[in-house]
Design an enzyme around this catalytic site. Structure first.
Site, mmCIF file in Angstrom:
data_model
loop_
_atom_site.group_PDB
_atom_site.id
_atom_site.type_symbol
_atom_site.label_atom_id
_atom_site.label_comp_id
_atom_site.label_asym_id
_atom_site.label_seq_id
_atom_site.Cartn_x
_atom_site.Cartn_y
_atom_site.Cartn_z
ATOM 1 N N LYS A 31 41.204 -6.612 -33.764
ATOM 2 C CA LYS A 31 40.022 -7.434 -33.500
ATOM 3 C C LYS A 31 40.400 -8.562 -32.555
ATOM 4 O O LYS A 31 41.336 -9.315 -32.817
ATOM 5 C CB LYS A 31 39.455 -8.022 -34.793
ATOM 6 C CG LYS A 31 38.216 -8.910 -34.574
ATOM 7 C CD LYS A 31 37.670 -9.432 -35.882
ATOM 8 C CE LYS A 31 38.441 -10.622 -36.408
ATOM 9 N NZ LYS A 31 38.223 -11.866 -35.589
ATOM 10 N N LEU A 59 32.567 -11.336 -30.879
ATOM 11 C CA LEU A 59 32.002 -12.515 -30.210
ATOM 12 C C LEU A 59 30.711 -13.003 -30.865
ATOM 13 O O LEU A 59 30.223 -14.078 -30.510
ATOM 14 C CB LEU A 59 31.752 -12.215 -28.727
ATOM 15 C CG LEU A 59 32.982 -11.833 -27.906
ATOM 16 C CD1 LEU A 59 32.594 -11.621 -26.447
ATOM 17 C CD2 LEU A 59 34.081 -12.890 -28.020
ATOM 18 N N LYS A 60 30.160 -12.226 -31.779
ATOM 19 C CA LYS A 60 28.994 -12.656 -32.573
ATOM 20 C C LYS A 60 27.874 -13.220 -31.695
ATOM 21 O O LYS A 60 27.444 -14.356 -31.852
ATOM 22 C CB LYS A 60 29.405 -13.698 -33.615
ATOM 23 C CG LYS A 60 30.474 -13.244 -34.596
ATOM 24 C CD LYS A 60 30.769 -14.345 -35.605
ATOM 25 C CE LYS A 60 31.830 -13.930 -36.597
ATOM 26 N NZ LYS A 60 33.191 -13.957 -35.992
ATOM 27 N N THR A 67 19.020 -12.251 -22.784
ATOM 28 C CA THR A 67 20.387 -12.711 -22.532
ATOM 29 C C THR A 67 21.395 -11.837 -23.258
ATOM 30 O O THR A 67 22.434 -11.455 -22.697
ATOM 31 C CB THR A 67 20.536 -14.175 -22.973
ATOM 32 O OG1 THR A 67 19.674 -14.987 -22.172
ATOM 33 C CG2 THR A 67 21.968 -14.660 -22.812
ATOM 34 N N THR A 121 31.956 -15.075 -44.428
ATOM 35 C CA THR A 121 32.644 -15.117 -45.718
ATOM 36 C C THR A 121 33.091 -16.523 -46.092
ATOM 37 O O THR A 121 33.600 -16.738 -47.186
ATOM 38 C CB THR A 121 33.857 -14.162 -45.731
ATOM 39 O OG1 THR A 121 34.661 -14.383 -44.574
ATOM 40 C CG2 THR A 121 33.404 -12.715 -45.754
#
Length: 234
Positions: A31, A59-60, A67, A121
């Protein structure tokens, strides 16, 4: 079914990444998060793919639909295996993200899997209700977000393993669940609140686990990786 063990390369730069990778077996599923990607850019993804690794680019994304669509079209060209968005961006944004991935995926390649972040989390129920003003318990909030992600055409979600059974109950067993917050019993919890061991994640039905500090901060990363792999695979 092969269920991925994904190593979080939460390091500052490519040199630190290379030093860590030297200690671990290859190829891996890794990751790449914000810190490393913002430091090194797309070149670090190209290097990892050239070395045979699978890559989850974490990158969420969370912005207006157009966009996000345009950004995902660019990320798809990198050949990564998984990308993600925040489910809180809404169904239209998530659907646009998938459209962007499909438009940007090079012919002959598989489209990157698209997963949605439900609740981090590091979030507990007090934060959920008092800060985010979500008047639900964690299971209710996460399962609702998972249903929205499925409605938008996502492949799965990111969640704690604790919520995986209820996600599968609402979205079906084939809906992917990627679980961070993985620790060995003896490890420090750090800033995570909803954590489980690799064995617990397997029992609860997670499709993939993401492990960072339990491997990367271990005195012997290769030995830690092997312990976690055995617990995960059972």
């Amino acid at each position: 079914m092969i269920r991925p063990l994904i190593i979080a390369l939460d390091v500052e730069n490519r040199q630190n990444m290379q030093e860590l990778l030297k200690t671990l077996p290859k190829p891996l599923f890794v990751k790449v998060g914000m810190e490393l990607f913002y430091s090194e850019g797309p070149a670090v993804i190209e290097q990892l793919k050239d070395e045979g690794h699978q890559v989850f680019l974490d990158l969420k994304l969370h912005d207006i639909p157009n966009t996000v669509k345009r950004a995902m079209r660019q990320l798809a060209t990198l050949g990564v295996d998984i990308v993600n968005v925040h489910v809180a961006g809404g169904v239209n944004m998530m659907a646009a993200a998938r459209e962007g991935l499909e438009a940007g995926t090079v012919d002959g390649r598989n489209r990157p899997k698209l997963i949605g972040v439900t609740q981090l989390t590091s979030t507990n129920e007090a934060m959920l209700q008092k800060e985010l003003l979500i008047q639900s318990n964690m299971n209710g909030a996460v399962s609702h977000y998972a249903r929205l992600a499925k409605e938008a055409g996502l492949d799965g979600v990111v969640s704690s393993a604790q919520e995986v059974p209820i996600i599968h109950e609402h979205c079906g067993p084939s809906f992917l669940t990627v679980t961070p917050g993985i620790r060995l019993k003896e490890d420090d919890k750090g800033d995570q609140t909803r954590i489980v061991t690799p064995e617990e994640a397997r029992t609860l039905g997670s499709w993939a686990i993401v492990v960072g500090r339990s491997i990367t901060a271990a005195p012997d990363p290769a030995a830690a990786y092997e312990i976690i792999r055995k617990q995960w695979e059972g």
